[in-house]
Each structure stands twice: as C-alpha cells, then as structure tokens.
Scaffold this motif. Structure first.
Motif, short mmCIF file in Angstrom:
data_model
loop_
_atom_site.label_atom_id
_atom_site.label_comp_id
_atom_site.label_asym_id
_atom_site.label_seq_id
_atom_site.Cartn_x
_atom_site.Cartn_y
_atom_site.Cartn_z
N SER A 421 0.87 -1.25 0.01
CA SER A 421 0.03 -0.02 0.18
C SER A 421 0.91 1.18 -0.22
O SER A 421 0.54 2.24 -0.82
CB SER A 421 -0.93 -0.14 1.30
OG SER A 421 -1.72 -1.05 1.20
N VAL A 422 1.99 1.16 0.84
CA VAL A 422 2.89 2.48 0.81
C VAL A 422 3.48 2.37 -0.50
O VAL A 422 3.30 3.75 -1.06
CB VAL A 422 3.76 2.19 1.99
CG1 VAL A 422 4.79 3.42 1.98
CG2 VAL A 422 3.03 2.11 3.44
N ARG A 423 4.05 1.57 -0.80
CA ARG A 423 4.77 1.77 -2.33
C ARG A 423 3.77 2.06 -3.29
O ARG A 423 4.32 3.05 -4.14
CB ARG A 423 5.60 0.36 -2.95
CG ARG A 423 6.64 0.12 -1.90
CD ARG A 423 7.51 -0.79 -2.48
NE ARG A 423 8.14 -0.46 -3.67
CZ ARG A 423 9.59 -0.54 -3.99
NH1 ARG A 423 10.34 -0.84 -3.09
NH2 ARG A 423 9.89 -0.25 -5.15
N PHE A 424 2.79 1.55 -3.41
CA PHE A 424 2.15 1.82 -4.84
C PHE A 424 1.35 3.34 -4.53
O PHE A 424 1.30 4.11 -5.61
CB PHE A 424 0.82 0.98 -4.73
CG PHE A 424 0.10 0.85 -6.26
CD1 PHE A 424 0.84 -0.23 -7.25
CD2 PHE A 424 -0.77 1.57 -6.69
CE1 PHE A 424 0.00 -0.21 -8.68
CE2 PHE A 424 -1.39 1.62 -8.08
CZ PHE A 424 -0.90 0.70 -8.98
N MET A 425 0.84 3.70 -3.52
CA MET A 425 0.53 5.01 -3.29
C MET A 425 1.39 6.22 -3.34
O MET A 425 1.03 7.18 -3.57
CB MET A 425 -0.34 5.12 -1.88
CG MET A 425 -1.60 4.20 -1.75
SD MET A 425 -2.70 4.43 -3.33
CE MET A 425 -3.26 6.10 -2.88
N MET A 426 2.65 5.77 -2.87
CA MET A 426 3.78 6.73 -3.14
C MET A 426 3.95 6.99 -4.62
O MET A 426 4.49 8.06 -4.97
CB MET A 426 4.88 6.31 -2.60
CG MET A 426 4.92 6.32 -1.11
SD MET A 426 4.80 8.00 -0.19
CE MET A 426 4.08 7.53 1.41
N LEU A 427 3.55 6.02 -5.53
CA LEU A 427 3.73 6.08 -7.06
C LEU A 427 2.48 6.66 -7.74
O LEU A 427 2.53 6.95 -8.91
CB LEU A 427 4.29 5.34 -7.63
CG LEU A 427 5.70 4.42 -7.25
CD1 LEU A 427 5.84 3.14 -7.65
CD2 LEU A 427 6.68 5.36 -7.62
N TYR A 428 1.27 6.79 -6.84
CA TYR A 428 0.01 7.16 -7.57
C TYR A 428 -0.10 8.58 -7.63
O TYR A 428 -1.52 8.97 -7.68
CB TYR A 428 -1.16 6.46 -6.86
CG TYR A 428 -2.21 6.26 -7.87
CD1 TYR A 428 -2.02 5.26 -8.96
CD2 TYR A 428 -3.48 6.63 -7.60
CE1 TYR A 428 -3.02 5.15 -9.66
CE2 TYR A 428 -4.38 6.57 -8.50
CZ TYR A 428 -4.27 5.61 -9.61
OH TYR A 428 -5.33 5.18 -10.50
#
Length: 585
Positions: A421-428
């Motif tokens: 969740s952290v990684r994907f949202m930091m890229l979204y």
C-alpha cells in the motif's frame, strides 16, 4: 511485439511507396511523425500525425496528403480500416488476426513483454534516500525511497545498466550531534539520571539501545576518556547502529541498494578525493580566488566576506559562483558534492540521477553545473524532487511518533498498512506534486484504493485458472501452449483488452525516457479497470465468461488472454516493487 513501433515502421514504409513523397524525400524528415493510441478509442486502434507534420515541407494540404497516405495504408493486410479525421489525423483500425498474433506474442513473452532496449545499456546511477544516519527513516524519506527504487527498476527494464546507490552523510556536523546524543544515552545506561534531553540533541528513544550497547562494550571507560578520545569511537558505533536501523527500514519497504557510499571516503587520506576534484576543475579553468557578494535574504553558512577558492559555476549554468575552500582552508559541503559527482563519473556512469526532497530545490542548478564542468558536458545529471507527504487518518492529520520524538517513522507506516500500500500509493501521484496519504483509504477494499484494485485484478486472473481446473480436471495445464490457442479470441470486448495490453511497451519506454515511474502505476490501474469491467460483463452475459464448461476450446483461448493480463500486471507490479498476490481475502 511493440504495436506502435511496428506501425511506426509500417507507416514510414507506406510513405516511401507514394510517388509524390519519393520525389521530395530529401526535403522531409520523418522524425516528427508519431504513432499512438487515438484519444477516443471509437476512432480506431492507432493514430498518426504523419500528414499534419509532412504537409508543409511537401508543400501540400494536410487533408489531401492524409488521403494519399490512407490509400497506401489500405494495402497493408493487417489494416482493416483507415479514416481521416479533422484537418488530417489518420486513424487506423487493425484486423482481428493482427490482435490474435499480438496476444500470442504477449503470452509467449510472459513477464518479459514490454522489456525494452531504449536505454541502449547506458550506465546510469540512481542515488536515492541518502537519509542522514542520525535516526530511523521518517515518512518524508519514504516517497523518495519508493520513487528512486521504482525508477531504477523501470530503467533497468527499459534497457539501462543501472546501479542503485545510497550516499551516507556521515562526515558532517550532524554526526557529532548524534555522537553527543548517544553518549548521553550511554551515561543513562550506566545508571546516571540525565533528565530532559538538551536542546539541539536528538531526543528519540531509538538511541537508548545504542547507549546500552556502548555500556555493555566499554563499561564506564568511555566516561573517563577526554572527548577527543571517546568522540571517534562513539561516532563509528552510532553511525553503524543507525545504518543497521535504516537498512532494516528500507528492507521493510522492499527498497534495496547496490552501493552504500560513505561521505567519509571523500575526506579520507587528507581529503584526497576532494583535492583531486578541485584540482581537476582548476586545470579546466573553473576555479578562481575571489569574494562573493552577499546574497539577498538570509546569509548561507558558507558565505564569507573575504577571499575564498570559488567554483566559476555561473559559466556552466548556475545562478551564482560557489565556494569550494573557505578562507581558513577548510572545505565547504559543496566541495564534497563536487568530489562525489567526479567519483561517480570516474566510475564510468553516463547519467546520474539524484532523487531528493523538495527542500533541496536550490541544489538543482549547482549540481547540473558541476556535471557540466566535471564531465565537459559528456555526462547528464538529473535531479528529481519529491514533494511532501501529508499523513491523515480518516481526514485528520496524524500525530507525531513517540519513538522518534518529533516525526512519524517510515516503519510505523509500513507496519500499519503494509509495504504494498505504501509503495503503490507513493507512486500514484507524480513526484513533483504533493501527496496526501490517508491510512483509512489505502486499506479500503474498493475501486477507490488503487493498490487493492490492481492486486485484486491479478488475484482474479489466478482464480480463473483455478476455475478452469475445476471445469476441466483432465486438462494438463503445465503442458498447455496457450500462445497457440488464441484463434478463438474475437469478441470486441476481448480485443479491447488486448489493445490495452498492447499499450504496455509504449508506456514503459515513455515512462523511462521521461523518468516518471508513476506512469506505470497509472497504466496498471487502467488495465485493472478494463479487466474488471470485462469480468463484470461476464456476470450479465454468460457467453463472455472466461471459463465455459460447455466450450472447452474457447475457454482455453480465453485462458491465454487471462495469462497475458496476469503477466503484464505482474510485470508492472514488479517495477513498482509491489507484490502480485494469487489470492485476496
């Protein structure tokens, strides 16, 4: 197979067959020609601006030229329809057979589909995180860590030779502050009452175990030493302990580096590397003795109203010249930056990418100037700035961490919502735009939570294969060549899904060239949306379902389509550093 690269070649070949163009071939440049998906999918599968960009140099009307080009393209057996829109845009619709062959190639390539050679093996250094080794990583480091790591993954996938690097800032005044803070905790571990942590020292409880380790190793001996003796011992152990903590934080976020470069290396042997870098600039005529005018606003730490050794950085693109050596003979922080870049350049890197926080915006021009001066313009330096992340819980700002004393740690965020969740949202969101991170929203199981939506699409793909095993228990899935079974894929909804898959190589290349890994996250969400939409149509129209126990051949063909979707999702999630789960509950 890259559909758009393929049709770029086909369109240029078609242009070469037109007599009107062949007569003036030396006067036209095909370099501005683009081949891309049309803005409105109902217009076709591929669009080109060929007539728009070639009409003027050819001295003709774009619409008339578009008609000539369209006639040539209709001779292509894989083109089912060509139309001209507006002042001369050409829209092309492809044959079902072409989509079937493309789908077969995607299945055969698996997670290597979309892999590119656009990077041409260019040796690239991506330096990211580089947090001061004075404590655990905080959420402010998180975005740069994810952006840098995903960018490095993306560039590697696109054919660059990439090294992931972490610069350990272990030679500045903050390390002395760390050592004093640890020494206070050491005294506490010996039984001394230390009271409130003095202003200027690091107050977090994370230093308590470091102080205890010192007490276990040295007993009271450090306490009896003069500062000049205990300081280097405490510095070494404090930095080592902080780097262990930082590496553990990075591991929790699935962030890995190939190189950890210590700033102390630059200062070793009498600052040998710094001296060499300044000598190199001096030899090239970029260094002089002089005074700097006082800058407007607050004076920086390295400004002095006396002669200094200065870098003539204004001649290579900077706003002001920069001090390298102070009047007392000591090196500035900037001198270390110069030496560090030269050290990278000497290692053979063609391009250096620095992923920094938004508060480092003032570094961009000076670092670019260093790159021009050191490499004589041969190496490229890019600085990517990551804007702030604001944490919320159900819309309310999140309070500071007890462990750190004054910030929310990265580990706390990862432990609560999970690294995916952290990684994907930091890229979204694009790294240059601020990001609001709400703990509640990133754990929702809904379309509004991008990471769930994309991972759920992959899990659904895997569930289709489980359904197929139940429907056809005699089928040997391990030996099944799905790439050769796609001839039954012809429904317009299925072909739309193939068309979405066809965009992936283009997205990879454009994201790599623009150094924007968020494009991969956006694409994955769009692909997941297409897949979920088709799944939902199967609920309303049983004939569209992926598995139909009454039609074995069609079911197998559709398994190939599902395999292709799963492979692209898994590939893209791999670039973002996010898992591709087989089941989600």
């Amino acid at each position: 197979m890259n559909l758009f690269a393929d049709f770029d070649t086909r369109i240029k070949n078609a242009l070469e067959t037109i007599d009107f163009i062949k007569e003036k071939r030396s006067e036209v440049d095909f370099g501005r020609l683009t081949v891309e998906p049309p803005r409105d999918q109902s217009h076709g599968d591929v669009a080109t601006n060929a007539a728009m960009v070639l009409a003027k140099p050819l001295g003709t009307n774009p619409r008339a030229l578009a008609d000539l080009i369209s006639a040539a393209l209709r001779n292509d057996p894989d083109v089912s329809e060509v139309s001209v829109a507006g002042p001369g845009f050409i829209n092309i619709r492809l044959s079902t057979g072409y989509w079937q062959r493309l789908l077969s190639s995607i299945i055969s390539a698996g997670t290597d589909y979309g892999r590119s050679v656009v990077g041409s093996g260019k040796k690239t250094n991506v330096e990211y995180v580089s947090a001061n080794p004075t404590g655990p990583m905080h959420v402010g480091h998180c975005r740069g860590a994810v952006v840098g790591d995903a960018l490095a993954n993306l560039l590697s996938f696109a054919g660059y030779d990439v090294i992931k690097e972490y610069y350990i800032n272990d030679a500045g005044g903050q390390i002395e502050v760390l050592a004093r803070s640890v020494f206070l905790r050491y005294r506490e571990a010996l039984g001394e009452t230390i009271g409130d942590i003095p202003a200027g020292l690091y107050p977090g409880d994370y230093l308590v175990p470091v102080g205890k380790e010192l007490a276990d190793e040295f007993g009271p001996r450090l306490h009896n030493m003069p500062e000049e003796e205990w300081m280097p011992l405490v510095k070494d152990r404090a930095v080592a302990a902080m780097m262990v903590m930082i590496r553990e934080d990075l591991e929790a976020l699935n962030v890995h580096h190939d190189v950890f470069f210590s700033e102390r290396t630059l200062h070793a042997e009498g600052a040998k590397l710094i001296r060499a870098a300044i000598n190199d600039l001096t030899f090239k005529g970029h260094v002089y003795k002089g005074k700097l005018p006082p800058p407007k606003g607050q004076l920086p730490e390295d400004w002095e109203d006396r002669d200094q050794t200065l870098f003539r950085s204004t001649e290579v693109g900077d706003d002001i010249d920069r001090p390298l050596i102070k009047s007392d003979g000591s090196y500035t922080y900037f001198a270390a930056d110069v030496a560090y870049f030269k050290e990278k350049y000497d290692r053979g890197f063609d391009e250096m990418i620095y992923v920094l926080g938004a508060d480092h915006g003032g570094y961009v021009k000076r670092l670019e100037a260093v790159a021009r001066a050191v490499s004589d313009g041969k190496a490229k330096l890019t600085v990517l700035l990551c804007q702030l992340v604001k944490l919320y819980r159900d819309g309310e700002p999140v309070k500071m961490s007890k462990r750190s004393g004054d910030f929310v740690t990265l580990r706390e965020v990862v432990d609560e919502v999970g690294r995916d969740s952290v990684r994907f949202m930091m890229l979204y969101r694009k790294n240059s735009e601020p990001l609001d991170f709400d703990f509640a929203k990133v754990t929702e199981q809904s379309k509004d939570n991008p990471v769930f939506y994309v991972q759920y699409a992959h899990a659904r793909c895997m569930s289709v294969f489980r359904q197929a095993k139940d429907a056809f228990p005699d089928l040997d899935f391990d030996s099944l060549d799905l790439a050769s079974t796609v001839g039954a894929i012809s429904d317009p909804n299925e072909l739309q899904l193939v068309a979405k898959l066809a965009e992936y190589p283009r997205i990879v290349e454009s994201a790599a060239l623009s150094q924007e890994p968020h494009r991969i996250a956006f694409y994955l969400y769009d692909l997941a949306s297409f897949f979920h939409a088709h799944w939902n149509k199967g609920k309303e129209q049983p004939e569209l379902r992926f598995v139909n126990d009454k039609n074995r051949e069609l079911s197998i063909a559709r398994l190939g389509l599902v395999r292709a979707v799963a492979s692209v999702l898994r590939s893209g999630l791999g670039i973002t550093g996010t898992a591709a789960p087989e089941e989600m509950r």
